[in-house]
Scaffold this active site. Structure first.
Site, short mmCIF file in Angstrom:
data_model
loop_
_atom_site.label_atom_id
_atom_site.label_comp_id
_atom_site.label_asym_id
_atom_site.label_seq_id
_atom_site.Cartn_x
_atom_site.Cartn_y
_atom_site.Cartn_z
N HIS A 37 27.34 39.86 38.27
CA HIS A 37 27.12 40.14 36.79
C HIS A 37 28.56 40.24 36.04
CE1 HIS A 37 23.85 42.51 38.53
NE2 HIS A 37 23.07 41.98 37.53
N MET A 184 24.99 36.63 45.84
CA MET A 184 25.02 38.27 45.34
C MET A 184 23.87 38.45 44.46
SD MET A 184 28.88 39.14 44.40
CE MET A 184 30.38 38.96 45.38
#
Ligand code: PAF
Length: 282
Positions: A37, A184
């Protein structure tokens, strides 16, 4: 950095910024940030004047037996991390703000949503498109950034933006991986230590396919069988949901790797459903 939870205040803030001619980027997220992110945010930060992110675990993109309730949430930590990467504005609405009780409208992209994840998650992309279009309408970004881990999502959003003439430029960012190759994902927190160890095999399998293609293996079935075998040996705790070779933009299955081909995998490992992909280039 401002944190805004209601649409009206967000619109006011955005209108002020737009009047000054600032380029606004949006990174839509469901929170519980990891380095993936943050990489999207840093990228968006570098190509715009104002960086807006949304943090919203969108109920409409979860199926009835999926992990909406269990999905990891940590707003306090997310706010701290966002501030460190230079986010200007966080939009973090409650579900009722986005979906009032009388909500009736959904956005469905045809065809592309039937492949890959669409098979086992038939209403997922309808939820994604609906919330993303709402976020675009609310935040009016000039640029929006999405991760390539959700390749199908990216292709579908680009299609929606084209079809519905949404004035936003869609940018993508490569998959960010752990040191052992695991992509991830917020869902990695579901993995037990043993599952986590085995899960790194997902990417190793994709790399094996890439090597086989480089050595001249082109036949889809041969590649898939080698990979199924690799996964059975290296990820005994995993259960493949799909393993497919598809056209990277049309997402139709391909039987032979002639041009750029997307190899996409979804696998259940314990409680987690993990996805990953690689672009094979013969
Ligand atoms: O990719 C995600 O995290 C979500 O699907 C998105 C784009 C934020 C929509 O809820």
């Amino acid at each position: 950095m401002q944190v805004i939870t209601d649409i009206c205040s967000l619109r006011q803030a955005i209108n002020g910024l737009k009047k000054n001619g600032q380029v606004i980027s949006l990174v839509p997220t469901m929170g519980c940030f990891h380095e993936g992110h943050l990489a999207l945010m840093r990228y968006a930060r570098g190509i715009s004047d104002v960086l807006v992110i949304s943090i919203f675990v969108n109920p409409t993109q979860f199926g009835p037996n999926e992990d909406f309730k269990a999905y990891p949430r940590n707003l306090k930590r997310d706010i701290e991390l966002a501030s460190e990467v230079g986010v200007d504005l966080i939009f973090a609405p409650e579900p009722e703000e986005m979906y009032p009780i009388d909500f009736l409208t959904f956005v469905s992209v045809e065809k592309l949503t039937k492949y890959l994840c669409g098979k086992s998650r038939p209403t997922h992309f309808r939820g994604v498109c609906t919330v993303v279009l709402k976020l675009f309408n609310i935040c009016q970004p000039d640029i929006a950034v999405f991760g390539e881990k959700d390749w199908q999502q990216l292709v579908i959003i680009k299609q929606m933006v084209r079809d519905l003439n949404v004035p936003v430029q869609i940018k993508s960012y490569p998959i960010v991986r752990e040191s052992d190759g695991l992509a991830m994902s917020s869902r990695n927190v579901y993995l037990t230590p043993e599952e986590r160890k085995q899960a790194s095999g997902i990417y190793q399998g994709l790399c094996l396919a890439q090597k086989l293609v480089a050595r001249g293996v082109r036949e889809g079935l041969a590649l898939k069988n080698r990979l199924i075998d690799f996964y059975a040996r290296n990820i005994p705790l995993g259960k493949i949901d799909y393993l497919e070779l598809v056209h990277p933009y049309r997402l139709e299955p391909v039987t032979e790797v002639k041009d750029k081909t997307l190899l996409a995998v979804a696998m259940y490992v314990g409680q987690a459903r993990l996805i990953d992909n690689i672009l094979l280039e013969p």
